[in-house]
Design a protein around this motif. Structure first.
Motif, short mmCIF file in Angstrom:
data_model
loop_
_atom_site.label_atom_id
_atom_site.label_comp_id
_atom_site.label_asym_id
_atom_site.label_seq_id
_atom_site.Cartn_x
_atom_site.Cartn_y
_atom_site.Cartn_z
N ARG A 17 6.77 35.31 9.78
CA ARG A 17 5.88 35.13 10.93
C ARG A 17 6.48 34.03 11.79
O ARG A 17 7.34 33.27 11.34
CB ARG A 17 4.48 34.75 10.49
CG ARG A 17 4.39 33.38 9.80
CD ARG A 17 2.95 32.98 9.55
NE ARG A 17 2.86 31.75 8.81
CZ ARG A 17 2.96 30.52 9.32
NH1 ARG A 17 3.18 30.35 10.60
NH2 ARG A 17 2.86 29.46 8.56
N TYR A 18 6.04 33.96 13.03
CA TYR A 18 6.52 32.89 13.90
C TYR A 18 5.93 31.57 13.43
O TYR A 18 4.80 31.52 12.95
CB TYR A 18 6.15 33.17 15.35
CG TYR A 18 6.92 34.33 15.92
CD1 TYR A 18 8.30 34.27 16.03
CD2 TYR A 18 6.28 35.48 16.31
CE1 TYR A 18 9.03 35.33 16.52
CE2 TYR A 18 7.00 36.55 16.82
CZ TYR A 18 8.37 36.46 16.92
OH TYR A 18 9.09 37.52 17.41
N LEU A 19 6.73 30.52 13.53
CA LEU A 19 6.34 29.21 13.04
C LEU A 19 5.74 28.37 14.17
O LEU A 19 6.10 28.52 15.33
CB LEU A 19 7.57 28.49 12.48
CG LEU A 19 8.29 29.25 11.37
CD1 LEU A 19 9.63 28.59 11.07
CD2 LEU A 19 7.43 29.33 10.13
N THR A 20 4.85 27.47 13.80
CA THR A 20 4.21 26.56 14.75
C THR A 20 4.94 25.21 14.72
O THR A 20 5.70 24.93 13.77
CB THR A 20 2.75 26.33 14.38
OG1 THR A 20 2.70 25.63 13.13
CG2 THR A 20 1.97 27.64 14.28
N PRO A 21 4.69 24.35 15.70
CA PRO A 21 5.25 23.00 15.63
C PRO A 21 4.83 22.26 14.35
O PRO A 21 5.63 21.53 13.76
CB PRO A 21 4.70 22.32 16.88
CG PRO A 21 4.54 23.44 17.86
CD PRO A 21 4.06 24.60 17.01
N ASP A 22 3.59 22.48 13.91
CA ASP A 22 3.15 21.86 12.65
C ASP A 22 3.99 22.34 11.47
O ASP A 22 4.34 21.56 10.58
CB ASP A 22 1.67 22.17 12.37
CG ASP A 22 0.72 21.38 13.25
OD1 ASP A 22 1.02 20.21 13.54
OD2 ASP A 22 -0.31 21.95 13.64
N ASP A 23 4.32 23.63 11.46
CA ASP A 23 5.17 24.18 10.39
C ASP A 23 6.53 23.49 10.40
O ASP A 23 7.06 23.13 9.33
CB ASP A 23 5.39 25.68 10.57
CG ASP A 23 4.13 26.52 10.37
OD1 ASP A 23 3.23 26.09 9.63
OD2 ASP A 23 4.07 27.61 10.96
N ILE A 24 7.11 23.33 11.59
CA ILE A 24 8.44 22.71 11.71
C ILE A 24 8.37 21.26 11.21
O ILE A 24 9.25 20.82 10.45
CB ILE A 24 8.94 22.78 13.17
CG1 ILE A 24 9.08 24.23 13.63
CG2 ILE A 24 10.25 22.01 13.34
CD1 ILE A 24 10.08 25.05 12.87
N ALA A 25 7.34 20.54 11.60
CA ALA A 25 7.18 19.15 11.15
C ALA A 25 7.08 19.08 9.63
O ALA A 25 7.72 18.23 8.99
CB ALA A 25 5.96 18.52 11.80
N THR A 26 6.32 19.98 9.04
CA THR A 26 6.16 20.01 7.58
C THR A 26 7.48 20.37 6.90
O THR A 26 7.87 19.74 5.92
CB THR A 26 5.07 21.02 7.19
OG1 THR A 26 3.84 20.61 7.77
CG2 THR A 26 4.93 21.11 5.68
N MET A 27 8.17 21.37 7.44
CA MET A 27 9.42 21.82 6.84
C MET A 27 10.45 20.70 6.75
O MET A 27 11.15 20.57 5.75
CB MET A 27 10.02 22.96 7.67
CG MET A 27 9.30 24.26 7.54
SD MET A 27 9.91 25.49 8.70
CE MET A 27 11.60 25.63 8.20
N PHE A 28 10.53 19.90 7.81
CA PHE A 28 11.57 18.87 7.87
C PHE A 28 11.06 17.49 7.53
O PHE A 28 11.82 16.52 7.55
CB PHE A 28 12.25 18.89 9.24
CG PHE A 28 12.98 20.18 9.47
CD1 PHE A 28 14.14 20.48 8.77
CD2 PHE A 28 12.50 21.13 10.36
CE1 PHE A 28 14.80 21.68 8.95
CE2 PHE A 28 13.16 22.33 10.55
CZ PHE A 28 14.31 22.61 9.84
N GLY A 29 9.78 17.38 7.21
CA GLY A 29 9.22 16.09 6.80
C GLY A 29 9.27 15.04 7.90
O GLY A 29 9.56 13.88 7.62
N VAL A 30 9.01 15.49 9.12
CA VAL A 30 9.03 14.57 10.27
C VAL A 30 7.67 14.61 10.94
O VAL A 30 6.93 15.59 10.81
CB VAL A 30 10.14 14.94 11.28
CG1 VAL A 30 11.52 14.86 10.63
CG2 VAL A 30 9.92 16.32 11.88
N PRO A 31 7.35 13.56 11.71
CA PRO A 31 6.09 13.59 12.45
C PRO A 31 6.09 14.69 13.50
O PRO A 31 7.15 15.07 14.03
CB PRO A 31 6.03 12.21 13.13
CG PRO A 31 7.00 11.36 12.37
CD PRO A 31 8.05 12.28 11.83
#
Length: 75
Positions: A17-31
């Protein structure tokens, strides 16, 4: 759809599925703000807009990660 957990991401494969900005932040452990700055500076994974929402194609995120890894190995 729930948010991604860190353990559900890159090592286990990206979701279909397409990822959200929240998903990206969680994936990379960044704010979340870091994800927005990456987009503004065009240094992070490429995203696109659906109306007012930003989304990321999992294949593009994987390619971005692979590029970063190749740059690190070449350095």
């Amino acid at each position: 759809m729930g948010a991604l957990k860190a353990v559900d991401t890159l090592r286990a494969g990206l979701p279909d599925r397409y990822l959200t900005p929240d998903d990206i932040a969680t994936m990379f452990g960044v704010p979340l703000e870091t994800v927005y700055q990456w987009r503004k500076k065009r240094t992070g994974p490429p995203g696109f807009r659906i109306g007012k929402h930003v989304r990321y194609d999992p294949a593009a995120v994987r390619a971005w990660v692979n590029d970063r890894m190749a740059e690190t190995e070449a350095a």
